[in-house]
Write a protein that holds these residues in place. Structure first.
Motif: not given
Length: 396
Positions: A134-135, A138, A201
């Motif tokens: 996710d990060t 992002a 995020v």
């Protein structure tokens, strides 16, 4: 979190699903049961495919780097929809409105799933990330919006679930209210998961680093929230099932006195139906009621309407209400008939006009009340003593 932290909840969901599947086989048209099974299936799938070992294995088996990411996102989105559909079907209401609302949630979240797949296909994720996808991605074109889309869809479902369950809990009592409050607590953890993920995020979008919120804080929150919510969903349903079974077994036990009383009326050589120990409680009650009705038929020639009328009058004189007095009168007539049948082993009275017992102007007899009266009514006990003193014969 390591693999076992994901697989243990997945195993718990699988066990719960295994207990539900037999019921689904016979009641697959029940929308509530289907919703429960769908929720348990998707919850188990989310935990299984979100585990880092599974993520790595799926990526390797498919040969597509990070393909597990959209797979897990789609499963989470489908799970969110299943929770909403379950609540809609659980709360009930007009069937058409329930189906329409469920269909809207399903179609809406299906569109989100399609969008997630399209965005992943348009984007590029060349570096495999097992824990911080996710990060790490992002700010990547198409992949960043995909991540935001699944988080937003999950957040909307969590907010709606909290609102619906809280509002409903204010209108009900007992175990249902407890279950709804537990679901609310579980979804508060889910909202915390969303907050941790979104914070990490957004931090990436603004050039900051809060990756630890997404990598180390969010997963335990999701795990705890899912387990608590599952308990909230299952607890009222389990309690209702246990309550129904207790009521059925109580009925079976309370019919015992009447059942034993009429056994004497069965002709010699009548086969006895024996139930296996695993027979359902409902089937046992049906069989016991059937035995009682058969006993009434055999006792029919010995039923004495005058005896019943006299017992009814005594019960009313003692202050019994209408239903109780009728039950006492019927019980007294049965008790007298049993003793008359015992005093007539050769069945000489057979062929006499039978009293109509099961069909009355007021409806079917209450077997439970009759059984209770046989055991506890002093009027019935007095009739037993009277018939014993007279040798069991019918009064003239």
């Amino acid at each position: 979190m390591n693999g076992k932290d994901y697989y243990i909840p997945a195993a718990a969901m699988a066990i719960a699903l295994a207990f539900k599947l037999p019921a689904l086989r016979y009641s697959w048209r029940d929308p509530l049961l289907r919703s429960v099974c769908a929720l348990l299936t998707l919850a188990g799938a989310v935990f299984t495919f979100a585990a880092p070992p599974t993520i790595e294995a799926v990526n390797r088996w498919t040969g597509i780097t990070n393909v597990s990411a959209p797979l897990v996102y789609c499963l989470i989105t489908a799970f969110s929809a299943s929770c909403l559909v379950l609540i809609v079907n659980w709360r009930g209401g007009p069937p058409e409105r329930t189906r329409r609302t469920s269909r809207r949630w399903i179609l809406g979240y299906s569109a989100v799933i399609v969008l997630l797949v399209v965005l992943f296909l348009l984007g590029e994720t060349p570096v495999e990330r097992l824990r911080d996808f996710d990060t790490y991605y992002a700010n990547t074109p198409y992949i960043g919006p995909m991540i935001a889309t699944y988080l937003l869809a999950h957040h909307v479902a969590a907010v709606v679930m909290v609102a619906m369950c809280w509002r409903w809990s204010l209108q009900v009592r007992g175990w249902l209210r407890a279950g709804l409050m537990i679901i609310v607590c579980g979804y508060l953890f889910n909202l915390s998961y969303d907050a941790a993920k979104m914070s990490a995020v957004v931090a990436r979008w603004t050039g900051h680093d809060l990756d630890h919120l997404s990598t180390f804080v969010a997963p335990p929150l999701a795990s705890v929230g899912a387990l608590i919510s599952a308990i909230g969903f299952v607890l009222p349903l389990v309690y209702q099932r246990l309550s129904d079974n207790w009521e059925i077994w109580t009925t079976y036990r309370r019919l015992g006195t009447l059942w034993q009383e009429v056994q004497i009326s069965a002709p010699e050589g009548t086969p006895c139906v024996r139930m296996s120990w695993w027979s359902a409680a409902e089937l046992r009650v049906i069989q016991r009621e059937s035995d009682i009705h058969d006993g009434f038929l055999h006792l029919g020639p010995y039923f004495d309407k005058d005896r019943r009328d006299g017992a009814y009058a005594h019960a009313r004189a003692d202050g019994a209400d209408e239903e109780t007095a009728r039950a006492v009168a019927d019980a007294a007539m049965v008790a007298a008939a049993v003793r008359a049948r015992t005093a007539d082993p050769e069945g000489k009275v057979i062929g006499a006009v039978e009293e109509s017992f099961l069909d009355t102007p007021d409806g079917p007899r209450d077997l439970l009340r009759i059984s209770h009266a046989l055991r506890h009514s002093p009027v019935v006990e007095a009739v037993r003593r009277q018939t014993a003193a007279s040798g069991g014969g019918r009064p003239v």
